[in-house]
Design a protein around this motif. Structure first.
Motif, PDB file in Angstrom:
ATOM      1  N   SER A   1      17.589   3.109  24.021  1.00  0.00           N
ATOM      2  CA  SER A   1      17.170   2.127  23.021  1.00  0.00           C
ATOM      3  C   SER A   1      18.159   2.012  21.866  1.00  0.00           C
ATOM      4  O   SER A   1      17.905   1.285  20.901  1.00  0.00           O
ATOM      5  CB  SER A   1      15.787   2.500  22.467  1.00  0.00           C
ATOM      6  OG  SER A   1      15.826   3.776  21.843  1.00  0.00           O
TER       7      SER A   1
ATOM      8  N   SER B   1      13.662   7.981  14.711  1.00  0.00           N
ATOM      9  CA  SER B   1      13.742   6.535  14.510  1.00  0.00           C
ATOM     10  C   SER B   1      15.103   6.150  13.926  1.00  0.00           C
ATOM     11  O   SER B   1      15.478   4.976  13.939  1.00  0.00           O
ATOM     12  CB  SER B   1      12.623   6.056  13.578  1.00  0.00           C
ATOM     13  OG  SER B   1      12.816   6.572  12.259  1.00  0.00           O
ATOM     14  N   GLU B   2      15.832   7.127  13.424  1.00  0.00           N
ATOM     15  CA  GLU B   2      17.174   6.889  12.892  1.00  0.00           C
ATOM     16  C   GLU B   2      18.190   7.046  14.022  1.00  0.00           C
ATOM     17  O   GLU B   2      18.227   8.085  14.696  1.00  0.00           O
ATOM     18  CB  GLU B   2      17.480   7.871  11.767  1.00  0.00           C
ATOM     19  CG  GLU B   2      16.553   7.740  10.563  1.00  0.00           C
ATOM     20  CD  GLU B   2      16.880   8.737   9.467  1.00  0.00           C
ATOM     21  OE1 GLU B   2      17.816   9.537   9.670  1.00  0.00           O
ATOM     22  OE2 GLU B   2      16.200   8.721   8.436  1.00  0.00           O
ATOM     23  N   ASN B   3      19.012   6.056  14.238  1.00  0.00           N
ATOM     24  CA  ASN B   3      19.920   6.055  15.382  1.00  0.00           C
ATOM     25  C   ASN B   3      20.880   7.250  15.416  1.00  0.00           C
ATOM     26  O   ASN B   3      21.073   7.862  16.468  1.00  0.00           O
ATOM     27  CB  ASN B   3      20.708   4.747  15.430  1.00  0.00           C
ATOM     28  CG  ASN B   3      19.845   3.567  15.832  1.00  0.00           C
ATOM     29  OD1 ASN B   3      18.781   3.746  16.423  1.00  0.00           O
ATOM     30  ND2 ASN B   3      20.292   2.357  15.513  1.00  0.00           N
TER      31      ASN B   3
ATOM     32  N   SER C   1      14.707  14.978   6.434  1.00  0.00           N
ATOM     33  CA  SER C   1      15.342  14.582   7.690  1.00  0.00           C
ATOM     34  C   SER C   1      16.821  14.907   7.711  1.00  0.00           C
ATOM     35  O   SER C   1      17.361  15.333   8.729  1.00  0.00           O
ATOM     36  CB  SER C   1      15.131  13.080   7.917  1.00  0.00           C
ATOM     37  OG  SER C   1      15.756  12.670   9.115  1.00  0.00           O
TER      38      SER C   1
ATOM     39  N   ASP D   1      14.176  12.887  12.388  1.00  0.00           N
ATOM     40  CA  ASP D   1      13.573  11.558  12.446  1.00  0.00           C
ATOM     41  C   ASP D   1      14.271  10.756  13.543  1.00  0.00           C
ATOM     42  O   ASP D   1      15.355  10.201  13.332  1.00  0.00           O
ATOM     43  CB  ASP D   1      13.716  10.874  11.096  1.00  0.00           C
ATOM     44  CG  ASP D   1      13.030   9.512  11.065  1.00  0.00           C
ATOM     45  OD1 ASP D   1      12.482   9.096  12.114  1.00  0.00           O
ATOM     46  OD2 ASP D   1      13.054   8.863  10.006  1.00  0.00           O
TER      47      ASP D   1
ATOM     48  N   ARG E   1      18.955  10.263  16.530  1.00  0.00           N
ATOM     49  CA  ARG E   1      18.571  10.088  17.939  1.00  0.00           C
ATOM     50  C   ARG E   1      19.757  10.416  18.853  1.00  0.00           C
ATOM     51  O   ARG E   1      19.630  11.104  19.862  1.00  0.00           O
ATOM     52  CB  ARG E   1      18.107   8.649  18.145  1.00  0.00           C
ATOM     53  CG  ARG E   1      17.346   8.386  19.433  1.00  0.00           C
ATOM     54  CD  ARG E   1      16.817   6.954  19.443  1.00  0.00           C
ATOM     55  NE  ARG E   1      16.050   6.675  20.628  1.00  0.00           N
ATOM     56  CZ  ARG E   1      14.769   6.967  20.782  1.00  0.00           C
ATOM     57  NH1 ARG E   1      14.106   7.552  19.795  1.00  0.00           N
ATOM     58  NH2 ARG E   1      14.136   6.679  21.907  1.00  0.00           N
TER      59      ARG E   1
END
Length: 412
Positions: A136, A95-97, A54, A93, A100
Motif C-alpha cells: 500500500s 500509518s506513516e509510510n 512514534s 505508527d 511502515r
C-alpha cells in the motif's frame, strides 16, 4: 572496515548522537571491533529507554534492525535474531509510510537471516508480512519503496524454493522482476535482476523445465556482462555454473572472493564439486594424477565449508555432504590407507574446527564407508607382499570407526 567512534564515557548524550549512530551503522559492514559497534548501538538504546512517541519507537526499530544486520553479517545468527525480535516489538505508527517501510525492512532482514540457517518456513512468514506492509506504499513515487517491495518477492521465491514449492517460487521471482522494471537500471538493480533470473532458473530446473531454466540463466549472465563489483562477479559466476559452463573457469573467477563472501564460497564449493565429479568419471580406470586432483578438490572444498560453518553459515552443508561422500568413495577405492585420516579430518572437531559431526548425513556416510572399507580390507587378506600394508589399513580404520562411534554417542 568502518572505524568505531566512541562517544564520551560510552554514552549517547543527545538525540543527535542517537541519529548519528543509526545512520553510521545502517549501511556499514561489520567492523573489526564489532563489540565497539554494538556498544555504540546499545548506548543509543539506553538514551531512548522509556521514551514515548512514534518517532522514538521508529528510531529504536531502526537501531534494532541495524544491530541485527551487523550480527547477521558477522555470522552471529542467534544474536541477530534477538535484535530483530527486539525491533519487531516496537509500537510504531504504521500509518506513516517511512515507519511502515522500516518495519518491512526489519521483516525482510530477519527473513534473510532465517534463510541463512535454512529456516525457510519462518522466513516465508516474515517476507509475506513485509510484502503486505509495502503493497500500500506509494511505489511509483518512492523508488526505495519499490526496491524493497521487489526484494520481498524475490526473497520470497528463495524461501518457497527451499520449501520445494517450485511453481510458487517461479511466480514469486517473476513478480519481483516485474516490480524492478520501472527502476533505473543501475548496478544494484542489474544485480538484483540477475539474482532473480538465476534463482528462477533453479526453480524451473526442479520442475524439469530445462529449456526455460537455461534461458533464465542466460538472462542472469547478460544482466551482469562486464560488471566488476564483487557481487556482480559472484552472481554471474553462479549463473555460469548453473548453465553448465566449465567449472574450472568458474572456480578461477570466483575463488579469489571465497574467503570474504559466503555467496562466493558457495559458488566455489559447487564448482569444486563439479570438477571432482568430472574427474571421478575415471574411477576404476588407469591410475594417474586425477586421484590427487580429485581429493585435493574435495579437501579444499570441505575446509572452505568448515571455515564458513565457524562463522555461522550453514547453507553450504548439503553440497559439502555430497562432496564428502565423493571423497569417501575415492579414498575407499583408490587410497584406503588414507581413508581414516580423511574421515577424522572431516568430522572430528578436535582435528578440524567447524567439523559437522552433529550432521546425521555426514555421520551415516562416514559409518557406511568405513564399515565397507573394513570388510574389503578383510577380503583382501593379510598374506603376501600386501600383508603389512593391509594390517596398517585395518588398524587405522578400526581406530576411526571407534572414534566415530564415540563422537556420535556423545551427541546422541
Amino acid at each position: 572496515m568502518a572505524e568505531v567512534f566512541r562517544h564520551q564515557d560510552g554514552l549517547a548524550s543527545s538525540m543527535g548522537d542517537v541519529l548519528g549512530i543509526l545512520e553510521k551503522w545502517r549501511h556499514s559492514p561489520p567492523p573489526d571491533d564489532l563489540d565497539g559497534a554494538v556498544a555504540e548501538l546499545e548506548a543509543a538504546f539506553r538514551f531512548l529507554k522509556g521514551a514515548e512517541g512514534s518517532m522514538c519507537a521508529s528510531v529504536r526499530l531502526g537501531l534494532a534492525m541495524v544491530l541485527g544486520n551487523l550480527h547477521r553479517d558477522a555470522g552471529n545468527t542467534e544474536q541477530a535474531l534477538q535484535a530483530y525480535d527486539r525491533g519487531a516489538q516496537e509500537s510504531v505508527d504504521l500509518s506513516e509510510n517511512p515507519a511502515r517501510n522500516e518495519m518491512a525492512n526489519l521483516h525482510t532482514n530477519r527473513a534473510i537471516a532465517l534463510l541463512g540457517v535454512m529456516d525457510a518456513a519462518r522466513a516465508l512468514e516474515d517476507l509475506e508480512k513485509a510484502i503486505r506492509l509495502r503493497e500500500s506504499l506509494p511505489l511509483d513515487e518512492e523508488p526505495v519503496f519499490r526496491w524493497g517491495f521487489a526484494a520481498g518477492w524475490i526473497n520470497r521465491g528463495d524461501a518457497l524454493r527451499m520449501l520445494s514449492r517450485h511453481d510458487e517460487a517461479v511466480a514469486s521471482y517473476q513478480r519481483g522482476l516485474q516490480e524492478l522494471e520501472p527502476l533505473e537500471p543501475g548496478e544494484a538493480v542489474k544485480w538484483r535482476r540477475a539474482v532473480a533470473w538465476n534463482n528462477r532458473g533453479l526453480a524451473l530446473r526442479e520442475l524439469a523445465r530445462e529449456e526455460e531454466a537455461m534461458a533464465s540463466f542466460a538472462k542472469s549472465i547478460d544482466e551482469l556482462e562486464g560488471g566488476e563489483e564483487p557481487r556482480a562477479v559472484i552472481a554471474r559466476s553462479a549463473a555460469m555454473l548453473h548453465r553448465g559452463d566449465d567449472p574450472q573457469q568458474v572456480l578461477a573467477i570466483v575463488s579469489p572472493l571465497e574467503r570474504q563472501s559466503a555467496e562466493a564460497a558457495e559458488v566455489s564449493l559447487k564448482a569444486r564439486h563439479g570438477l571432482a565429479r568430472r574427474l571421478c568419471d575415471k574411477l576404476g580406470g588407469s591410475e594417474g594424477d586425477w586421484i590427487a586432483d580429485a581429493t585435493d578438490l574435495v579437501e579444499e572444498g570441505l575446509e572452505l565449508e568448515r571455515a564458513w560453518e565457524t562463522a555461522g553459515v550453514e547453507s553450504m552443508r548439503p553440497v559439502a555432504c555430497d562432496l564428502f561422500r565423493l571423497g569417501l568413495r575415492v579414498y575407499r577405492i583408490c587410497q584406503p590407507q588414507f581413508l581414516a585420516e580423511f574421515v577424522l579430518e572431516s568430522l572430528d572437531p578436535e582435528v578440524s574446527d567447524g567439523a559437522p559431526v552433529d550432521d546425521p548425513h555426514f555421520q551415516a556416510a562416514a559409518v557406511e564407508e568405513v564399515g565397507r572399507a573394513l570388510r574389503e580390507s578383510l577380503e583382501r587378506g593379510v598374506s603376501g607382499e600386501r600383508g603389512e600394508k593391509e594390517l596398517a589399513i585395518g588398524k587405522s580404520l578400526r581406530a576411526a570407526d571407534e572414534r566415530l562411534a564415540a563422537l556420535i554417542t556423545s551427541r546422541a
